[in-house]
Design a protein around this motif. Structure first.
Motif, PDB file in Angstrom:
ATOM      1  N   ALA A 103       0.307  -0.989  -0.005  1.00 17.74           N
ATOM      2  CA  ALA A 103      -0.597   0.029   0.417  1.00 17.74           C
ATOM      3  C   ALA A 103       0.991   1.391   0.090  1.00 17.74           C
ATOM      4  CB  ALA A 103      -1.207  -0.097   1.206  1.00 17.74           C
ATOM      5  N   ARG A 104       2.030   1.302   0.725  1.00 16.65           N
ATOM      6  CA  ARG A 104       2.812   2.354   0.806  1.00 16.65           C
ATOM      7  C   ARG A 104       3.601   2.332  -0.060  1.00 16.65           C
ATOM      8  NH1 ARG A 104       3.603   7.266   2.081  1.00 16.65           N
ATOM      9  NH2 ARG A 104       6.065   7.615   2.883  1.00 16.65           N
ATOM     10  N   ALA A 105       4.502   1.642  -0.911  1.00 10.24           N
ATOM     11  CA  ALA A 105       4.408   1.298  -2.699  1.00 10.24           C
ATOM     12  C   ALA A 105       3.635   2.043  -3.492  1.00 10.24           C
ATOM     13  CB  ALA A 105       5.253   0.663  -2.303  1.00 10.24           C
ATOM     14  N   ALA A 106       2.582   1.527  -3.481  1.00 13.44           N
ATOM     15  CA  ALA A 106       1.334   2.234  -4.623  1.00 13.44           C
ATOM     16  C   ALA A 106       0.651   3.304  -4.045  1.00 13.44           C
ATOM     17  CB  ALA A 106       0.270   1.386  -4.024  1.00 13.44           C
ATOM     18  N   GLN A 107       1.257   4.101  -2.869  1.00  9.78           N
ATOM     19  CA  GLN A 107       0.616   5.046  -2.535  1.00  9.78           C
ATOM     20  C   GLN A 107       2.048   6.351  -2.957  1.00  9.78           C
ATOM     21  OE1 GLN A 107       1.079   6.368   2.204  1.00  9.78           O
ATOM     22  NE2 GLN A 107       0.259   8.509   1.645  1.00  9.78           N
ATOM     23  N   ILE A 108       3.226   5.685  -2.702  1.00  9.15           N
ATOM     24  CA  ILE A 108       4.307   6.317  -3.800  1.00  9.15           C
ATOM     25  C   ILE A 108       3.601   6.644  -5.039  1.00  9.15           C
ATOM     26  CG2 ILE A 108       7.029   6.225  -3.715  1.00  9.15           C
ATOM     27  CD1 ILE A 108       7.054   5.606  -0.174  1.00  9.15           C
ATOM     28  N   GLU A 109       3.607   5.281  -5.429  1.00  6.53           N
ATOM     29  CA  GLU A 109       3.998   5.481  -6.645  1.00  6.53           C
ATOM     30  C   GLU A 109       2.768   6.440  -7.694  1.00  6.53           C
ATOM     31  OE1 GLU A 109       2.529   1.872 -10.804  1.00  6.53           O
ATOM     32  OE2 GLU A 109       2.686   1.522  -8.358  1.00  6.53           O
ATOM     33  N   GLN A 110       1.942   6.278  -6.611  1.00  2.10           N
ATOM     34  CA  GLN A 110       1.188   7.619  -7.105  1.00  2.10           C
ATOM     35  C   GLN A 110       0.936   9.012  -6.993  1.00  2.10           C
ATOM     36  OE1 GLN A 110      -1.968   6.826  -8.746  1.00  2.10           O
ATOM     37  NE2 GLN A 110      -2.142   4.386  -8.731  1.00  2.10           N
ATOM     38  N   GLN A 111       1.440   9.334  -5.493  1.00  2.00           N
ATOM     39  CA  GLN A 111       2.600   9.829  -5.614  1.00  2.00           C
ATOM     40  C   GLN A 111       2.991  10.520  -6.303  1.00  2.00           C
ATOM     41  OE1 GLN A 111       4.069  10.531  -1.708  1.00  2.00           O
ATOM     42  NE2 GLN A 111       2.331  10.622  -0.491  1.00  2.00           N
TER      43      GLN A 111
END
Length: 168
Positions: A103-111
């Motif tokens: 989830a954190r990786a996906a969030q960073i990716e989205q950011q």
């Protein structure tokens, strides 16, 4: 009497010894044997009690051994259950941490995607502004001052917006 004397037995001595034996036997029978018999019975009771105690102790030891084995078995089962629960808990925690990581990786990716899109939009806007300014400057040189700069700017922006719409 001759027969007994032939064997070397004195009849009077034999009878006196027989009477003495009978008196000693009667005294022992009356007072000695009951004491000895009571003492033997007490001794027999003590021995019997010792044997019973030994048998009882043996049964108690067997029961205690069986209980100890049962307690050990229960402890083994409980420890195995505790290990299983700890393993499941560790697996759940590992899965939770892994999901958090995803989830954190996906969030960073989205950011990062949003930041890249913002940078691209800013670059496009800057590029549009530069193209507009260059176009205005070029048009101003080509058309010598026949149209004022506000009209030129509007015309060039319409041209640039039309070109961007076609590109997309």
């Amino acid at each position: 009497m001759n027969v007994l004397s032939g064997f070397g037995v004195n009849l009077w001595a034999f009878i006196s010894q027989l009477v003495s034996f009978a008196i000693v036997f009667l005294i022992l029978w009356r007072w000695g044997f009951p004491v000895i018999i009571r003492m033997l019975e007490r001794r027999q009771a003590v021995i019997r009690e010792g044997v019973e105690n030994a048998e009882r102790a043996k049964r108690d030891l067997e029961e205690a051994t069986a209980r100890a084995e049962q307690v050990m078995q229960e402890a083994r089962l409980q420890s195995q259950e505790t290990i299983n629960q700890a393993t499941k808990l560790a697996e759940r925690e590992a899965n939770r941490i892994q999901e958090e990581g995803y989830a954190r990786a996906a969030q960073i990716e989205q950011q990062q995607i949003a930041r890249i899109q913002q940078e691209a939009a800013r670059a496009r806007a800057e590029l549009s502004r530069l193209v507009v300014n260059l176009s205005i400057a070029a048009a101003a040189k080509v058309i010598s001052k026949s149209v004022d700069t506000t009209d030129n700017r509007r015309l060039v922006e319409e041209f640039v917006n039309a070109s961007e719409t076609k590109e997309q």
